[in-house]
Design a protein around this motif. Structure first.
Motif, mmCIF file in Angstrom:
data_model
loop_
_atom_site.group_PDB
_atom_site.id
_atom_site.type_symbol
_atom_site.label_atom_id
_atom_site.label_comp_id
_atom_site.label_asym_id
_atom_site.label_seq_id
_atom_site.Cartn_x
_atom_site.Cartn_y
_atom_site.Cartn_z
ATOM 1 N N ASN A 53 0.608 -1.160 0.198
ATOM 2 C CA ASN A 53 0.011 -0.077 0.007
ATOM 3 C C ASN A 53 0.879 1.266 0.193
ATOM 4 O O ASN A 53 0.641 2.323 -0.712
ATOM 5 N N GLY A 54 2.008 1.217 0.636
ATOM 6 C CA GLY A 54 2.846 2.585 0.738
ATOM 7 C C GLY A 54 3.320 2.847 -0.636
ATOM 8 O O GLY A 54 3.382 3.925 -0.939
ATOM 9 N N VAL A 55 3.918 1.875 -1.315
ATOM 10 C CA VAL A 55 4.603 2.233 -2.688
ATOM 11 C C VAL A 55 3.318 2.502 -3.382
ATOM 12 O O VAL A 55 3.484 3.545 -4.320
ATOM 13 N N MET A 56 2.058 2.013 -3.269
ATOM 14 C CA MET A 56 1.014 2.572 -4.122
ATOM 15 C C MET A 56 0.681 4.068 -3.705
ATOM 16 O O MET A 56 0.269 4.795 -4.883
ATOM 17 N N GLN A 57 0.854 4.378 -2.577
ATOM 18 C CA GLN A 57 0.459 5.700 -2.145
ATOM 19 C C GLN A 57 1.583 6.749 -2.800
ATOM 20 O O GLN A 57 1.080 7.806 -3.441
ATOM 21 N N ILE A 58 2.683 6.262 -3.016
ATOM 22 C CA ILE A 58 3.738 7.083 -3.396
ATOM 23 C C ILE A 58 3.522 7.293 -5.175
ATOM 24 O O ILE A 58 3.345 8.372 -5.550
ATOM 25 N N ILE A 59 2.818 6.253 -5.791
ATOM 26 C CA ILE A 59 2.921 6.616 -7.260
ATOM 27 C C ILE A 59 1.607 7.223 -7.364
ATOM 28 O O ILE A 59 1.411 8.018 -8.314
ATOM 29 N N LEU A 60 0.424 7.168 -6.327
ATOM 30 C CA LEU A 60 -0.579 7.913 -6.609
ATOM 31 C C LEU A 60 -0.519 9.385 -6.350
ATOM 32 O O LEU A 60 -1.037 10.167 -6.819
ATOM 33 N N VAL A 61 0.532 9.688 -5.480
ATOM 34 C CA VAL A 61 0.733 11.195 -5.223
ATOM 35 C C VAL A 61 1.533 11.649 -6.322
ATOM 36 O O VAL A 61 1.192 12.970 -6.854
ATOM 37 N N ALA A 62 2.189 10.982 -6.948
ATOM 38 C CA ALA A 62 3.258 11.237 -8.361
ATOM 39 C C ALA A 62 2.038 11.644 -9.267
ATOM 40 O O ALA A 62 2.437 12.240 -10.400
ATOM 41 N N ARG A 63 0.702 10.702 -9.365
ATOM 42 C CA ARG A 63 -0.300 11.207 -10.214
ATOM 43 C C ARG A 63 -1.138 12.395 -9.794
ATOM 44 O O ARG A 63 -2.244 12.367 -10.249
ATOM 45 N N ARG A 112 13.261 1.957 -15.421
ATOM 46 C CA ARG A 112 14.349 2.061 -14.176
ATOM 47 C C ARG A 112 14.191 3.414 -13.757
ATOM 48 O O ARG A 112 13.951 4.256 -12.799
ATOM 49 N N GLN A 113 14.446 4.433 -15.111
ATOM 50 C CA GLN A 113 14.487 5.906 -14.676
ATOM 51 C C GLN A 113 13.226 6.376 -14.371
ATOM 52 O O GLN A 113 13.150 7.338 -13.488
ATOM 53 N N ALA A 114 12.189 6.005 -15.126
ATOM 54 C CA ALA A 114 10.849 6.572 -14.847
ATOM 55 C C ALA A 114 10.470 5.883 -13.418
ATOM 56 O O ALA A 114 9.931 6.889 -12.659
ATOM 57 N N TRP A 115 11.056 4.940 -12.902
ATOM 58 C CA TRP A 115 10.499 4.636 -11.326
ATOM 59 C C TRP A 115 11.323 5.571 -10.688
ATOM 60 O O TRP A 115 10.814 5.936 -9.384
ATOM 61 N N ARG A 116 12.399 5.756 -10.828
ATOM 62 C CA ARG A 116 13.256 6.776 -9.990
ATOM 63 C C ARG A 116 12.719 8.100 -10.038
ATOM 64 O O ARG A 116 12.523 8.900 -9.068
ATOM 65 N N GLU A 117 12.187 8.589 -10.888
ATOM 66 C CA GLU A 117 11.541 9.982 -10.957
ATOM 67 C C GLU A 117 10.182 9.988 -10.305
ATOM 68 O O GLU A 117 9.984 10.993 -9.492
ATOM 69 N N VAL A 118 9.324 8.841 -10.523
ATOM 70 C CA VAL A 118 8.158 8.739 -9.824
ATOM 71 C C VAL A 118 8.378 8.593 -8.286
ATOM 72 O O VAL A 118 7.628 9.153 -7.655
ATOM 73 N N LEU A 119 9.332 7.792 -7.702
ATOM 74 C CA LEU A 119 9.644 7.568 -6.452
ATOM 75 C C LEU A 119 10.099 8.901 -5.597
ATOM 76 O O LEU A 119 9.749 9.098 -4.564
ATOM 77 N N LYS A 120 10.710 9.662 -6.594
ATOM 78 C CA LYS A 120 11.486 10.722 -5.848
ATOM 79 C C LYS A 120 10.536 11.710 -4.881
ATOM 80 O O LYS A 120 11.061 11.771 -3.619
ATOM 81 N N PRO A 121 9.474 12.228 -5.528
ATOM 82 C CA PRO A 121 8.887 13.328 -4.684
ATOM 83 C C PRO A 121 8.301 12.519 -3.185
ATOM 84 O O PRO A 121 8.448 13.184 -2.215
ATOM 85 N N GLY A 122 7.714 11.168 -3.439
ATOM 86 C CA GLY A 122 7.211 10.532 -2.280
ATOM 87 C C GLY A 122 8.302 10.323 -1.299
ATOM 88 O O GLY A 122 8.197 10.593 0.056
ATOM 89 N N ILE A 123 9.588 9.996 -1.686
ATOM 90 C CA ILE A 123 10.853 9.489 -0.656
ATOM 91 C C ILE A 123 11.250 10.821 -0.267
ATOM 92 O O ILE A 123 11.430 10.930 0.920
#
Ligand code: HEM
Length: 130
Positions: A53-63, A112-123
């Protein structure tokens, strides 16, 4: 497709098997004794569900979704609570990217690069609450 769509779909492929989260915690705990010690008393089956759920939250915030739940995670992980050292987030991210590489059959260096960019704001938000 934009990065958040690519990552959303990649995460869907990864989440098909619970082994994704088993492997993530194996990589993450192998990355440092300090991290392994933090989970010594943790119910890891429950923790795998919480992380899903936590990873999903990070992705949803990026969206564009509200970051209220990530702020709660920032609070639980800060110096007054779990006291998660800011430098450990790099290991967390590396472990996640490695797990995606192992589990997503459509993995590419661009993904991989797309993942890094999407994770960044949440992390940054969770680490920044330290
Ligand atoms: C608990 C997510 C980074 C250690 C949790 C929980 C979630 C979560 C959803 C359960 C909810 C809660 O207790 O607040 C995340 C995310 C991270 C992250 C999305 C990255 C952005 C880290 C890092 C560590 C860590 C770097 C370092 C060791 C823990 C611990 C718990 C926890 C010790 C409590 C386990 C227990 O209940 O025994 N995390 N976490 N987390 N996390 Fe994280």
């Amino acid at each position: 497709m934009n990065n958040t769509d690519l990552v959303f779909q990649s995460y869907g492929r990864c989440c098909r098997k619970d082994e994704f989260f088993v492997d993530f915690y194996q990589f993450f705990m192998a990355s440092s004794d300090a991290i392994r010690n933090r989970f010594a008393d943790t119910d890891m089956a429950a923790q795998r569900h919480l992380l899903r759920n936590g990873v999903m939250q990070i992705i949803l915030v990026a969206r564009g979704m509200s970051d209220r739940k990530l702020k709660d995670l920032g609070h639980s992980h800060n110096r007054h609570n779990y006291n998660i050292q800011p430098e450990w987030y790099g290991l967390w991210e590396e472990s996640l990217l490695k797990t995606v590489q192992v589990h997503d059959p459509d993995y590419t260096p661009e993904l991989r690069q797309a993942w890094r960019e999407v994770l960044k704001p949440g992390i940054d938000l969770i680490r920044g609450a330290y």
